[in-house]
Design a protein around this motif. Structure first.
Motif, short mmCIF file in Angstrom:
data_model
loop_
_atom_site.label_atom_id
_atom_site.label_comp_id
_atom_site.label_asym_id
_atom_site.label_seq_id
_atom_site.Cartn_x
_atom_site.Cartn_y
_atom_site.Cartn_z
N ARG A 147 0.87 -1.17 0.00
CA ARG A 147 0.00 0.00 0.00
C ARG A 147 0.91 1.24 0.00
O ARG A 147 1.12 1.89 1.03
N THR A 185 2.77 4.40 -2.86
CA THR A 185 2.84 4.97 -4.20
C THR A 185 3.99 4.28 -4.95
O THR A 185 4.83 3.62 -4.34
N GLU A 220 -1.31 17.65 -7.28
CA GLU A 220 -1.90 16.33 -7.11
C GLU A 220 -3.17 16.19 -7.95
O GLU A 220 -4.03 17.06 -7.95
N GLY A 271 1.87 13.20 -6.70
CA GLY A 271 0.47 12.80 -6.84
C GLY A 271 -0.15 13.09 -8.19
O GLY A 271 -1.37 12.98 -8.36
N ASP A 291 1.19 11.52 0.18
CA ASP A 291 0.96 10.24 0.84
C ASP A 291 0.13 9.30 -0.04
O ASP A 291 -0.66 9.76 -0.89
N TYR A 292 0.30 8.02 0.20
CA TYR A 292 -0.46 6.99 -0.53
C TYR A 292 -1.95 7.15 -0.26
O TYR A 292 -2.39 7.36 0.87
N LYS A 293 -2.74 7.06 -1.33
CA LYS A 293 -4.20 7.03 -1.23
C LYS A 293 -4.69 5.86 -2.07
O LYS A 293 -4.27 5.68 -3.22
N GLU A 294 -5.54 5.06 -1.49
CA GLU A 294 -6.05 3.88 -2.18
C GLU A 294 -6.72 4.27 -3.50
O GLU A 294 -7.50 5.21 -3.57
N ALA A 345 -5.59 5.65 -6.13
CA ALA A 345 -5.19 6.91 -6.77
C ALA A 345 -4.50 6.62 -8.09
O ALA A 345 -3.68 5.71 -8.20
N THR A 405 -3.56 2.56 -11.46
CA THR A 405 -3.30 3.13 -10.14
C THR A 405 -1.95 2.67 -9.60
O THR A 405 -1.32 1.76 -10.13
#
Length: 740
Positions: A193, A195, A243, A268, A366-369, A371, A391
Motif C-alpha cells: 500500500r 505509491t 496532485e 500525486g 501520501d499513498y491514497k487507495e 489513486a 493506479t
C-alpha cells in the motif's frame, strides 16, 4: 555427472502403453508387447530438451526401465535403446533397477523419477525437471542427490503445495488449481500500500551506490536516480502541477522519461504515456482527451507536431532531447547531427530543470487507495483507442506478485529494456519491476537487430522481456546466453513449433533456461500470468499471478466454463485497471460485477485452463467475425496453415466477398527462404485446410507477401497490425503474387 532417468518420467501416455504391453503379455507374446509399448510412447519434449542440455554440458544420461519390461534381457534393452533414439538424442545406457540403493552402488549422481519410485526426484542447479505425466493425479519432487560432484541449489520441496486431489468442483475459479504452485507463505503475501515512488524509494535506500540505469554506457546509481526524480518533482511544482493533474510524456526509452514518471508520482500527478511516433492528430487526441496540464515531448516529435500545438489544451510544452543523458562525446555528435527547425519558442529541458530550483522542497504525497498513477493508450490495432487509467496499487501489485513467481531475480542483475516506456509491458515489467528488485535497467530507445549482440553482451545482460521476434533475434545474432536468466515472451501468441525452435536456439547459445512466457493486457497492468520452472509447459502462458483470480467464460456472458473449454479470459484482482479515463460506457462493458460479487475484467482474449491451472491463449475475441451466422476464428486457420514446412508466418483477416453479402477468410503468408509460392503450395494449403477446417474457415484468397504491417514500436518489436491487413494496405507491403 551421471544422471539416471526413470522411463515413467519422460513418457506422457505411460498407462496406455503399459496396457498394450499387458494385453500382449497375457497372450504369451512378450516380444510383441515390448515392441507395442515402445512404438506407442509419447515423449515429454520439455524433459528431453532439458536432458539434451545436460548431455551437451558433458553429463552422462542413463535410462531406468522398469524390471518387468526387460527382465535383464540385454538384447531387448539394446532394442529399447534404438527405439528411444529421437530428436537427435539418445541415452548412454539403459538399465533396470529394483531399488534406489543400487544407484549409490552404481555411482549415480542424480535420479529423475515419477512419484511411484520412492517419491524421488531431481532438482537441477538451474531448473526442475518437469515431471508432468498426464497419467498421474499427483507427483512429488523430493530432493535426493547421490555423490553430487558440485553444489546444487535445492529449494525446499515442502514449500511446494502439490495438491494430491483432482479439482473438487470442476469450476476453475473456485478450485483455483494454480495455487498449488505457491507455498502457504507465498499465497498469504500482502500487496503493498504505497505509491510507485515510495515502493521504489524503499529499495533504493538500501542500494544507493548500485547501478540503477544504464544509457549508452552512462550509469546512474540509485542515489543519482532518486536525486533526479526529486529535482524533476520540484520542476513540475514550479510550473503549477499539483496532485491529480495529468501530464503527458511523449518520449522513448530515455532516462528523462523515467525521472518524469516517478517525479509526477511523488507529487500525486498522473503520467499520460504517449508513443512519440504517433501522428500529430493522434497526439492531439491523447493530450486533450485527458485534459493534460503539460506536455513533455521529444524534440524531433515536437518538430513534427508543430502544426497542431495551438490546438492542444496546454501551452506548457517542454522539449526534450534523447541525447540529453548520453555520455558527453556521444551527446556532442548526436546534437550536431540533428536537424531541428522549430518555428516557436518552447520550454527547454534546461529551463525546466532550473525553474525547479525555486522550489525548496517537493513534498511527497501520501499513498491514497486507488489513486491514479499512469495512463496508457490501447486498442489502436483492433478498434477505438482507449485511455487506460492505472493506479499505484495496479502497478505495485503486478511487480510485487511477479516477485513471488519470478524468484530468481537478484540484486545486481541486469535487465535489457527494449519494450518502450509508453507501453505497459515496458513501463511496468521492464522498468518499475527491475528497478524495484535492485536489477540494473539498460535503456535502449531504438532497437536495431544488428546491434543486439553487442548491446546484450557488453552490458552482461541477464533478463529481457519482449515479443517472440526479439528472442528469435537473440538466436539469429548468435548472442551468448550463458548468463541468461528470465527471458520472457509476451505481447502476442507464440505457436508451439516456434517456441520449441526458440528453446532449441537458447540451448545452442548456452542458456540454462527455456523461454518463459507471460500474458497480460494494458487493462490489467500488462502482466497477469507468468511461467516459471514449475509451470513452463510448452504452449502455455503460465499460471495466474498470486494476487489474481482467473476464469474462462462463454463469450458475451458471465457463464463460467470448465477445464479445457475454450472461452473468454476474465481477470479479477489488484492489477485490474481503475477505468477507461473519461469513458464510463466502455468501462461498464469491460469491468463487470459477477454473481460472486467480484469485479471481473472481460479481456476479449480467448483461451482455456487445464486441470493443473495452466492457461493457454488461443486468439482475440475481436478477431472473430461472423459469416452467414457462423463464428469464424482466423487463428484456427493460421494454426492449420503453419503446419506446412514451406510457410514462415501466416495472418488471416476477413474480407468482403466480391459478389455476396458475407465475409470470407483472406490469407496472407510469408514464405520460408528457399521455397516458392506456386500452384503446388496453393494446393497443399487448400488440402490441409479442407481436411482440418469446416466450410466457413476455408481460405477464399491467398496472398504471399514479404512482410506484415506492424504496430510502430520499433524495428522487429511491433505486433502484426491486423487492422491494416484487413484494410488491404498493399502500399505498406511488397506483393509477390495474388491467387484467388
Amino acid at each position: 555427472m551421471t544422471i539416471c532417468v526413470n522411463l515413467k518420467a519422460i513418457v506422457k501416455n505411460y498407462s496406455l502403453c503399459e496396457k498394450l504391453f499387458r494385453e500382449d503379455y497375457k497372450d504369451n507374446n512378450y516380444t510383441k508387447g515390448i515392441l507395442d509399448f515402445f512404438s506407442s510412447i509419447e515423449i515429454n519434449s520439455d524433459i528431453i530438451h532439458d536432458l539434451k542440455r545436460l548431455k551437451k554440458e558433458g553429463n552422462k544420461i542413463d535410462l531406468y526401465v522398469p524390471n518387468y519390461l526387460v527382465y535383464g534381457n540385454e538384447k531387448i534393452m539394446e532394442k529399447v535403446k534404438r527405439l528411444l533414439e529421437f530428436d537427435e538424442f539418445s541415452f548412454d545406457i539403459i538399465k533396470k533397477y529394483n531399488s534406489l540403493d543400487e544407484l549409490k552402488n552404481d555411482n549415480i549422481d542424480c535420479f529423475v523419477s515419477d512419484f511411484n519410485i520412492g517419491g524421488q526426484g531431481i532438482i537441477l542447479p538451474y531448473q526442475v525437471i518437469k515431471l508432468d505425466s498426464c497419467d498421474y493425479e499427483k507427483f512429488e519432487l523430493v530432493k535426493k542427490v547421490y555423490n553430487a560432484k558440485y553444489d546444487i541449489n535445492l529449494r525446499k520441496i515442502n514449500e511446494l503445495e502439490y495438491n494430491t486431489q483432482k479439482a473438487r468442483t470442476g469450476i476453475p475459479s473456485i478450485d483455483k488449481p494454480w495455487r498449488k504452485f505457491y507455498s502457504e507463505k507465498e499465497k498469504s503475501v500482502v500487496m503493498p500500500r504505497k505509491t510507485m515512488y515510495e515502493y521504489l524509494k524503499c529499495g533504493a535506500e538500501k542500494m544507493s551506490n548500485k547501478t540503477a540505469l544504464v544509457y549508452y554506457g552512462r550509469k546512474f546509481t540509485y542515489e543519482e536516480l532518486m536525486e533526479k526524480i526529486d529535482k524533476y518533482a520540484s520542476s513540475f511544482i514550479s510550473y503549477g502541477i499539483k496532485e491529480g493533474d495529468v501530464v503527458s510524456i511523449c518520449m522513448p526509452n530515455a532516462p528523462e522519461a523515467i525521472f518524469m514518471v516517478y517525479a509526477l508520482n511523488k507529487i500525486g500527478a498522473i503520467a499520460n504515456m504517449i508513443h512519440p511516433l504517433k501522428s500529430p492528430n493522434e497526439i492531439k487526441e491523447y493530450v486533450n482527451k485527458v485534459d493534460s496540464k503539460m506536455l513533455l515531448v521529444l524534440d524531433t516529435t515536437l518538430q513534427n507536431i508543430e502544426g497542431i500545438t495551438n490546438e492542444l489544451c496546454t501551452n506548457k510544452i517542454v522539449s526534450v532531447s534523447v541525447g540529453n543523458s548520453m555520455p558527453l562525446y556521444m551527446k556532442l555528435i548526436f546534437e550536431k547531427s540533428k536537424k531541428l527547425n522549430l518555428t516557436k519558442e518552447y520550454i527547454s529541458l534546461k529551463d525546466f530543470e532550473n525553474n525547479g530550483k525555486k522550489v525548496k522542497n517537493s513534498l511527497q504525497v501520501d499513498y491514497k487507495e486507488n489513486a491514479g498513477a499512469a495512463i496508457m493508450h490501447t486498442g489502436g490495432t483492433s478498434g477505438k483507442s482507449k485511455a487506460v487509467l492505472l493506479t499505484n496499487d495496479n502497478l505495485n501489485s503486478m511487480v510485487h506478485a511477479q516477485r513471488v513467481t519470478a524468484k530468481n531475480f537478484a540484486e545486481g542483475d541486469v535487465m535489457l529494456t527494449i519494450m518502450p516506456v509508453f507501453h505497459g509491458f515496458g513501463l511496468c515489467s521492464s522498468v518499475h519491476m527491475p528497478l524495484s528488485y535492485g536489477v540494473s535497467v539498460v535503456l535502449w530507445p531504438k532497437f536495431e537487430s544488428k546491434k543486439l549482440k553487442s548491446m546484450y553482451e557488453k552490458n552482461n545482460v541477464n533478463h529481457m522481456f519482449g515479443i517472440p521476434k526479439l528472442f528469435e533475434c537473440l538466436i539469429k545474432e548468435n548472442v551468448d546466453l550463458t548468463n541468461a536468466g528470465y527471458l520472457v515472451s509476451g505481447g502476442e501468441k507464440i505457436e508451439q513449433k516456434r517456441e520449441q525452435k526458440i528453446n532449441n536456439g537458447f540451448l545452442e547459445n548456452g542458456s540454462k533456461f527455456n523461454l518463459k512466457k507471460g500474458y497480460g493486457l494494458t487493462e490489467a497492468t500488462a502482466g497477469t500470468t507468468l511461467s516459471d520452472d514449475y509451470s513452463n509447459r510448452l504452449g502455455s502462458i503460465g499460471i495466474p499471478l498470486v494476487c489474481n483470480d482467473f476464469k474462462v467464460v462463454k463469450p458475451g456472458t458471465e457463464e463460467e466454463l470448465g477445464y479445457y473449454e475454450k472461452g473468454e479470459f476474465c481477470i479479477s484482482g489488484p492489477t485490474v485497471m481503475k477505468c477507461y479515463y473519461n469513458d464510463e460506457e466502455e468501462t461498464k462493458k469491460t469491468l463487470r460485477k459477477h454473481s460472486d460479487g467480484k469485479i471481473w475484467l472481460h479481456t476479449g482474449d480467448m483461451g482455456y485452463m487445464d486441470e493443473s491451472g495452466l492457461l493457454y491463449y488461443t486468439d482475440r475475441l475481436t478477431r472473430m467475425y461472423t459469416s452467414g451466422g457462423f463464428n469464424v476464428y482466423p487463428p484456427h486457420i493460421e494454426e492449420v496453415i503453419l503446419k506446412l514446412d514451406e510457410i514462415e508466418s501466416c495472418a488471416v483477416v476477413p474480407m468482403k466477398h466480391p459478389s455476396k453479402n458475407i465475409k470470407v477468410p483472406k490469407v496472407y503468408i510469408i514464405m520460408k527462404k528457399g521455397y516458392e509460392f506456386n500452384e503446388d503450395l496453393l494446393n497443399k494449403i487448400k488440402n490441409i485446410c479442407s481436411l482440418n477446417l469446416d466450410l466457413y474457415h476455408q481460405p477464399f484468397s491467398i496472398e504471399s507477401i514479404d512482410s506484415f504491417p506492424i504496430t510502430n514500436l520499433g524495428e522487429n518489436i511491433g505486433k502484426v497490425d491486423y487492422k491494416k491487413l484487413e484494410e488491404n494496405a498493399n502500399e505498406t507491403v511488397k506483393v509477390k503474387k495474388l491467387v484467388k
